[in-house]
Each structure stands twice: as structure tokens, then as C-alpha cells.
Design a protein around this motif. Structure first.
Motif, PDB file in Angstrom:
ATOM      1  N   ASP A  73       0.853  -1.188   0.000  1.00  0.00           N
ATOM      2  CA  ASP A  73       0.000   0.000   0.000  1.00  0.00           C
ATOM      3  C   ASP A  73       0.885   1.233   0.000  1.00  0.00           C
ATOM      4  OD1 ASP A  73      -1.784   2.059   0.481  1.00  0.00           O
ATOM      5  OD2 ASP A  73      -3.075   0.842   1.755  1.00  0.00           O
ATOM      6  N   LEU A  74       0.905   1.953  -1.107  1.00  0.00           N
ATOM      7  CA  LEU A  74       1.856   3.046  -1.286  1.00  0.00           C
ATOM      8  C   LEU A  74       1.478   4.309  -0.529  1.00  0.00           C
ATOM      9  CD1 LEU A  74       2.645   2.686  -5.104  1.00  0.00           C
ATOM     10  CD2 LEU A  74       3.718   1.560  -3.140  1.00  0.00           C
ATOM     11  N   ALA A  75       0.299   4.340   0.095  1.00  0.00           N
ATOM     12  CA  ALA A  75      -0.113   5.543   0.818  1.00  0.00           C
ATOM     13  C   ALA A  75      -0.478   5.255   2.267  1.00  0.00           C
ATOM     14  CB  ALA A  75      -1.293   6.203   0.113  1.00  0.00           C
ATOM     15  N   TYR A  76      -0.215   4.020   2.745  1.00  0.00           N
ATOM     16  CA  TYR A  76      -0.667   3.639   4.087  1.00  0.00           C
ATOM     17  C   TYR A  76       0.288   4.150   5.159  1.00  0.00           C
ATOM     18  CZ  TYR A  76      -2.073   0.779   8.070  1.00  0.00           C
ATOM     19  OH  TYR A  76      -2.487   0.361   9.311  1.00  0.00           O
ATOM     20  N   ILE A  77      -0.232   5.007   6.024  1.00  0.00           N
ATOM     21  CA  ILE A  77       0.495   5.488   7.194  1.00  0.00           C
ATOM     22  C   ILE A  77      -0.160   4.877   8.421  1.00  0.00           C
ATOM     23  CG2 ILE A  77       1.102   7.513   8.574  1.00  0.00           C
ATOM     24  CD1 ILE A  77       2.565   7.504   6.000  1.00  0.00           C
ATOM     25  N   ASP A  78       0.617   4.291   9.299  1.00  0.00           N
ATOM     26  CA  ASP A  78       0.101   3.670  10.512  1.00  0.00           C
ATOM     27  C   ASP A  78      -0.179   4.762  11.546  1.00  0.00           C
ATOM     28  OD1 ASP A  78      -0.387   2.227  12.818  1.00  0.00           O
ATOM     29  OD2 ASP A  78       1.226   0.784  12.488  1.00  0.00           O
ATOM     30  N   VAL A  79      -1.423   5.202  11.609  1.00  0.00           N
ATOM     31  CA  VAL A  79      -1.777   6.326  12.481  1.00  0.00           C
ATOM     32  C   VAL A  79      -1.660   5.942  13.950  1.00  0.00           C
ATOM     33  CG1 VAL A  79      -3.584   7.986  13.086  1.00  0.00           C
ATOM     34  CG2 VAL A  79      -3.254   7.305  10.709  1.00  0.00           C
ATOM     35  N   ARG A  80      -1.903   4.682  14.275  1.00  0.00           N
ATOM     36  CA  ARG A  80      -1.760   4.270  15.680  1.00  0.00           C
ATOM     37  C   ARG A  80      -0.300   4.351  16.126  1.00  0.00           C
ATOM     38  NH1 ARG A  80      -4.871  -1.271  15.068  1.00  0.00           N
ATOM     39  NH2 ARG A  80      -4.037  -0.938  12.967  1.00  0.00           N
ATOM     40  N   ALA A  81       0.635   4.092  15.216  1.00  0.00           N
ATOM     41  CA  ALA A  81       2.050   4.288  15.550  1.00  0.00           C
ATOM     42  C   ALA A  81       2.342   5.769  15.771  1.00  0.00           C
ATOM     43  CB  ALA A  81       2.939   3.722  14.442  1.00  0.00           C
ATOM     44  N   LEU A  82       1.771   6.629  14.913  1.00  0.00           N
ATOM     45  CA  LEU A  82       1.937   8.071  15.107  1.00  0.00           C
ATOM     46  C   LEU A  82       1.417   8.498  16.475  1.00  0.00           C
ATOM     47  CD1 LEU A  82       0.816   9.645  11.694  1.00  0.00           C
ATOM     48  CD2 LEU A  82       3.136   9.189  12.496  1.00  0.00           C
ATOM     49  N   VAL A  83       0.294   7.931  16.877  1.00  0.00           N
ATOM     50  CA  VAL A  83      -0.297   8.260  18.176  1.00  0.00           C
ATOM     51  C   VAL A  83       0.687   7.955  19.305  1.00  0.00           C
ATOM     52  CG1 VAL A  83      -2.048   7.476  19.826  1.00  0.00           C
ATOM     53  CG2 VAL A  83      -2.711   8.104  17.498  1.00  0.00           C
ATOM     54  N   LEU A  84       1.294   6.793  19.270  1.00  0.00           N
ATOM     55  CA  LEU A  84       2.223   6.410  20.341  1.00  0.00           C
ATOM     56  C   LEU A  84       3.474   7.273  20.333  1.00  0.00           C
ATOM     57  CD1 LEU A  84       1.885   2.519  20.077  1.00  0.00           C
ATOM     58  CD2 LEU A  84       0.876   4.024  21.811  1.00  0.00           C
ATOM     59  N   VAL A  85       4.015   7.538  19.141  1.00  0.00           N
ATOM     60  CA  VAL A  85       5.225   8.368  19.058  1.00  0.00           C
ATOM     61  C   VAL A  85       4.942   9.770  19.577  1.00  0.00           C
ATOM     62  CG1 VAL A  85       6.889   9.439  17.507  1.00  0.00           C
ATOM     63  CG2 VAL A  85       6.259   7.045  17.179  1.00  0.00           C
ATOM     64  N   ARG A  86       3.820  10.358  19.163  1.00  0.00           N
ATOM     65  CA  ARG A  86       3.536  11.727  19.578  1.00  0.00           C
ATOM     66  C   ARG A  86       3.136  11.814  21.047  1.00  0.00           C
ATOM     67  NH1 ARG A  86       0.715  15.784  15.545  1.00  0.00           N
ATOM     68  NH2 ARG A  86       1.758  17.163  17.037  1.00  0.00           N
ATOM     69  N   VAL A 307      -9.021   9.380  20.700  1.00  0.00           N
ATOM     70  CA  VAL A 307      -7.887   9.333  19.774  1.00  0.00           C
ATOM     71  C   VAL A 307      -7.656   7.910  19.287  1.00  0.00           C
ATOM     72  CG1 VAL A 307      -5.376   9.631  19.604  1.00  0.00           C
ATOM     73  CG2 VAL A 307      -6.772  11.404  20.688  1.00  0.00           C
ATOM     74  N   ALA A 308      -7.677   6.950  20.203  1.00  0.00           N
ATOM     75  CA  ALA A 308      -7.436   5.555  19.829  1.00  0.00           C
ATOM     76  C   ALA A 308      -8.521   5.052  18.884  1.00  0.00           C
ATOM     77  CB  ALA A 308      -7.368   4.675  21.080  1.00  0.00           C
ATOM     78  N   ARG A 309      -9.773   5.422  19.142  1.00  0.00           N
ATOM     79  CA  ARG A 309     -10.866   4.988  18.265  1.00  0.00           C
ATOM     80  C   ARG A 309     -10.689   5.531  16.850  1.00  0.00           C
ATOM     81  NH1 ARG A 309     -17.020   7.207  18.144  1.00  0.00           N
ATOM     82  NH2 ARG A 309     -15.815   9.087  17.668  1.00  0.00           N
ATOM     83  N   ALA A 310     -10.382   6.816  16.744  1.00  0.00           N
ATOM     84  CA  ALA A 310     -10.223   7.424  15.428  1.00  0.00           C
ATOM     85  C   ALA A 310      -9.060   6.795  14.673  1.00  0.00           C
ATOM     86  CB  ALA A 310     -10.013   8.932  15.573  1.00  0.00           C
ATOM     87  N   ALA A 311      -7.932   6.596  15.368  1.00  0.00           N
ATOM     88  CA  ALA A 311      -6.751   6.016  14.725  1.00  0.00           C
ATOM     89  C   ALA A 311      -7.018   4.575  14.293  1.00  0.00           C
ATOM     90  CB  ALA A 311      -5.560   6.074  15.682  1.00  0.00           C
ATOM     91  N   HIS A 312      -7.681   3.810  15.150  1.00  0.00           N
ATOM     92  CA  HIS A 312      -7.983   2.415  14.832  1.00  0.00           C
ATOM     93  C   HIS A 312      -8.893   2.322  13.613  1.00  0.00           C
ATOM     94  CE1 HIS A 312     -10.418  -1.317  15.207  1.00  0.00           C
ATOM     95  NE2 HIS A 312      -9.269  -1.848  15.566  1.00  0.00           N
ATOM     96  N   ARG A 313      -9.914   3.164  13.565  1.00  0.00           N
ATOM     97  CA  ARG A 313     -10.838   3.084  12.431  1.00  0.00           C
ATOM     98  C   ARG A 313     -10.146   3.464  11.136  1.00  0.00           C
ATOM     99  NH1 ARG A 313     -16.367   6.172  10.819  1.00  0.00           N
ATOM    100  NH2 ARG A 313     -16.812   4.808   9.074  1.00  0.00           N
ATOM    101  N   ARG A 314      -9.299   4.502  11.175  1.00  0.00           N
ATOM    102  CA  ARG A 314      -8.631   4.894   9.939  1.00  0.00           C
ATOM    103  C   ARG A 314      -7.672   3.808   9.468  1.00  0.00           C
ATOM    104  NH1 ARG A 314      -4.761   7.052   6.955  1.00  0.00           N
ATOM    105  NH2 ARG A 314      -5.377   8.630   5.447  1.00  0.00           N
ATOM    106  N   ASP A 315      -6.942   3.201  10.408  1.00  0.00           N
ATOM    107  CA  ASP A 315      -5.983   2.169  10.038  1.00  0.00           C
ATOM    108  C   ASP A 315      -6.661   0.917   9.491  1.00  0.00           C
ATOM    109  OD1 ASP A 315      -3.743   3.633  10.692  1.00  0.00           O
ATOM    110  OD2 ASP A 315      -3.422   2.683  12.631  1.00  0.00           O
ATOM    111  N   THR A 316      -7.783   0.545  10.080  1.00  0.00           N
ATOM    112  CA  THR A 316      -8.375  -0.753   9.751  1.00  0.00           C
ATOM    113  C   THR A 316      -9.375  -0.690   8.600  1.00  0.00           C
ATOM    114  OG1 THR A 316     -10.034  -0.446  11.498  1.00  0.00           O
ATOM    115  CG2 THR A 316      -8.034  -1.679  12.065  1.00  0.00           C
ATOM    116  N   THR A 317      -9.964   0.489   8.350  1.00  0.00           N
ATOM    117  CA  THR A 317     -10.942   0.586   7.270  1.00  0.00           C
ATOM    118  C   THR A 317     -10.360   1.238   6.025  1.00  0.00           C
ATOM    119  OG1 THR A 317     -11.800   2.768   7.886  1.00  0.00           O
ATOM    120  CG2 THR A 317     -12.768   0.837   8.985  1.00  0.00           C
ATOM    121  N   GLY A 318      -9.330   2.065   6.189  1.00  0.00           N
ATOM    122  CA  GLY A 318      -8.774   2.795   5.065  1.00  0.00           C
ATOM    123  C   GLY A 318      -9.656   3.932   4.598  1.00  0.00           C
ATOM    124  N   GLU A 319     -10.754   4.172   5.316  1.00  0.00           N
ATOM    125  CA  GLU A 319     -11.680   5.236   4.941  1.00  0.00           C
ATOM    126  C   GLU A 319     -11.260   6.559   5.581  1.00  0.00           C
ATOM    127  OE1 GLU A 319     -15.388   3.868   6.420  1.00  0.00           O
ATOM    128  OE2 GLU A 319     -15.521   2.178   5.025  1.00  0.00           O
TER     129      GLU A 319
END
Length: 388
Positions: A73-86, A307-319
Motif C-alpha cells: 500500500d503506497l499511501a498507508y500510514i500507521d496512524v496508531r504508531a503516530l499516536v504512540l510516538v507523539r 484518539v485511539a478509536r479514530a486512529a484504529h478506524r482509519r488504520d483498519t478501514t482505510g476510509e
């Protein structure tokens, strides 16, 4: 320092996967304190890349980013990883957190719309920390109202000439490249907005630093700034979509940074009230103090859940998760402001002395309620979704 990290993952593990547990362990073991030992933005930017390697979480695995389980996936960013780093960076250094976040904002549009040659030129150096990016959208008369931006782009042979001014742009003047948004056909409104890759040193580009504590911030002036057509990101008119998709990916993590700052304020307050004695007993023995701590902790937990809910949904649905991201960003930043205000109150007079932990947090949390969409704009986004 590692004992002071309060990350969302242990309490909210259903939202995370094995790689996130591994990242949390890594963050607890890293010597992130080094980021707080200097106020030099260029040095902080370098440290985030080498030795810490945190920029790898800003780009897809396909382009040398951290492992996500979705290498094709050439555009997939792991938002949950971003959450933990930030969350971690928010507890260590607001400057490091800001530089890290804007590195993502200044790179993701290139991934969305840049040519393979441009991606190959830019992204490996971004990951290694050899190149810093900026996201140039805001103007003196166009902040929340993106469609009203006045920077224009006119075609000139095999190039575009950009004229206008961008202000309050993070990472300027240290950035090596800028994603600049200009309107190639103002008569079309937002449909004419186009994104351009503009390297530092481009003809007609002038950079100027703006004064702001612990946050590299600046202004771009574009006067006949020549940009070759191959540096148009996507196509002419795709700029608004690229900007919104970029903000949609990274806006959630603003809430995570706020959670990190709030967690640091709560931790500092607990330590202080246990140690500080008034009227012959620790402050922690007083019911009003306990009530403050209870409110602070509850608000922080609620913010983490959003925050966790939003990140999880974006990561898992791609929507796109525009409404969920808006709720997470709005609530977490506002709650962090309240939590840190209570932390200052619990510290009393020393809470407003320059250089103290909670005094610094009080200054640093305030911009998060403004950048990447003000609280008021988030309310409009949420209401629009509710009203269909």
C-alpha cells in the motif's frame, strides 16, 4: 524518563496490534531525554532521524518506512504508531513533537501526488533525517478558510510562477523543501487549488523566521517563484483534496500529542502534591486536591479513547474519518488545556515560574487548539457530519 511515559496502549490494547506493543516497548527504552537537552531546531530534527529513527513512522513501508503489515500500500500510514510516538514526544519536548509532525505534513503530499522520481529523491532522506519538510497552506488572510487563499500560480512555458505569501509555517526557515498550495485558477475557487513541491533555494522564494518559543516558525514570500511542471503534486486542481487527505491522516495525532502533554502535567502534579506539605499535611491528603486529580485523570482517559478509536478506524478501514478525527483533536486539545491549567493551580506560585515543567506545558499546549484546524472548525466539521 521512561518511567514517566504514560502511553495509551496498556489501557487500550484492543485498539492496537503486536507491532504497536513492540513500538511502545521501544519508546520506553529509548533515551528520548536527549531531545530536551537542546533548543536548536536543526539539532532536534537531526536527532529524531539519527539516532532515534522516528521519521520511519511518517512514510509507508513501501518507501522505507516502519513495518506496517501492508507493504504494497503506497499511501498507508500507521496512524496508531503516530499516536504512540507523539504521546511520548509530547511528554519530552514540544519542539521535537512539532518538528516530527510537520515532517509528516511536508512529506505525505509528495507520497500522494509526487512522481516516482521525486519520491525517490525526497523520501529516503526524510526517513534518515537528512531532509526536513514544511506544509505551506496558511496565509495572512487565509487560515481556517482554505478556499480563500490568495497565492496564485500562473503557467509559464514548462513551469509555473508562484506569487503570494505564506505565514505561520512550521519548520521554516529550517526546512529543505515546502509543499506550497496555490490557486492556478482563482475563478474556480477551491477547485483551482494546486499543490507544488518547492525546494529551499528556489528562484523567487524568500524565507523569514517568526518569533515563537520552542517552535520553529516562519514566513514564505513567493515572487515569481519558478516551479517546474514536474513538481506539481497530483495534477492542477488536486491541491485541496491533497491538503484535506493529509490533514485527515495527521490531525488525529495532534490529539495524541495533547494527551502526552496532559499526561506529563498530571504526573508532575501527582509528584508535587505528594511532596508538598501545607498546614502540617501533604497536599495530597486534601479532598479538593484529590478532586482535581480525579477530574484530570478522567478527562485524559476520555481523550485517549477518542484518539485511539479514530486512529484504529482509519488504520483498519482505510476510509476517511473526518468526523472522528475532529472529535479526537477537539476534545483532546481542549481537555489537555484544562488538565494543564489545573496542574498549574496545584503547583501554586511555583507553577507560573518560568522554566518549570507545568509553566512550560501551559505555554506549549495552547497552539494545539489552533493548528491543523481550530477547535471552532472541528465543531463545524462534526456538526456537518451529524446533519448529513
Amino acid at each position: 524518563m521512561s518511567a514517566r511515559f504514560l502511553l495509551s496502549l496498556p489501557d487500550l490494547s484492543p485498539f492496537f496490534e503486536l507491532r504497536h506493543h513492540e513500538l511502545a516497548t521501544r519508546l520506553q527504552g529509548e533515551h528520548l531525554d536527549v531531545l530536551a537537552t537542546t533548543q536548536d531546531p536543526a539539532e532536534v530534527a537531526r536527532l529524531l532521524g539519527d539516532p532515534l529513527g522516528l521519521y520511519s513512522y511518517l512514510v509507508p513501508e513501501a518507501y522505507g518506512g516502519a513495518t506496517t503489515g501492508r507493504p504494497v500500500d503506497l499511501a498507508y500510514i500507521d496512524v496508531r504508531a503516530l499516536v504512540l510516538v507523539r504521546e511520548a514526544l509530547g511528554q519530552v519536548s514540544a519542539q521535537a513533537d512539532s518538528i516530527f509532525a510537520v515532517q509528516g505534513l511536508g512529506t505525505y503530499p509528495i507520497l500522494l501526488g509526487g512522481s516516482q522520481d521525486l519520491i525517490a529523491e525526497v523520501v529516503p532522506d526524510v526517513v534518515r533525517g537528512r531532509r526536513l519538510g514544511a506544509f505551506a497552506l496558511t496565509e495572512p488572510e487565509a487560515g481556517s478558510d482554505v478556499a480563500s487563499l490568495r497565492t496564485v500560480a500562473r503557467e509559464d512555458g514548462d513551469s509555473f510562477l508562484l506569487d503570494g505569501e505564506k505565514t505561520l509555517i512550521s519548520n521554516v526557515p529550517y526546512a529543505d523543501h515546502h509543499v506550497v498550495f496555490a490557486n492556478a485558477d482563482p475563478s474556480l475557487g477551491r477547485k483551482g487549488i494546486t499543490a507544488f513541491y518547492v525546494p529551499k533555494g528556489a528562484p523567487g522564494l524568500t524565507l523569514e523566521a517568526l518569533p515563537m518559543s520552542a517552535h520553529p516558525l516562519g514566513r514564505l514570500r513567493l515572487e515569481g517563484c519558478r516551479v517546474p511542471k514536474e513538481h506539481v503534486l497530483g495534477h492542477v486542481g488536486a491541491g485541496f483534496r491533497i491538503a484535506m487527505e493529509t490533514l485527515d491522516a495527521f490531525r488525529i495525532s495532534v490529539g495524541a500529542a495533547a494527551n502526552g502533554m496532559a499526561a506529563r502535567g498530571l504526573s508532575a502534579s501527582i509528584e508535587h502534591v505528594k511532596r508538598r506539605r501545607q498546614f502540617g499535611a501533604p497536599l495530597a491528603d486534601r479532598q479538593i486536591v484529590q478532586a482535581y486529580l480525579a477530574e484530570m485523570s478522567t478527562e485524559l482517559d476520555a481523550a485517549r479513547l477518542l484518539v485511539a478509536r479514530a486512529a484504529h478506524r482509519r488504520d483498519t478501514t482505510g476510509e476517511r474519518v473526518t468526523s472522528e478525527a475532529a472529535k479526537a483533536k477537539m476534545y483532546a486539545t481542549e481537555a489537555a488545556q484544562r488538565i494543564i491549567d489545573k496542574a498549574v493551580q496545584l503547583h501554586g506560585g511555583i507553577g507560573v515560574l518560568e522554566g518549570g515543567v507545568v509553566e512550560r506545558l501551559y505555554r506549549e499546549i495552547r497552539p494545539l487548539r489552533i493548528y491543523e484546524g481550530t477547535t471552532e472548525i472541528q465543531k463545524l466539521v462534526i456538526a456537518k457530519a451529524l446533519l448529513g
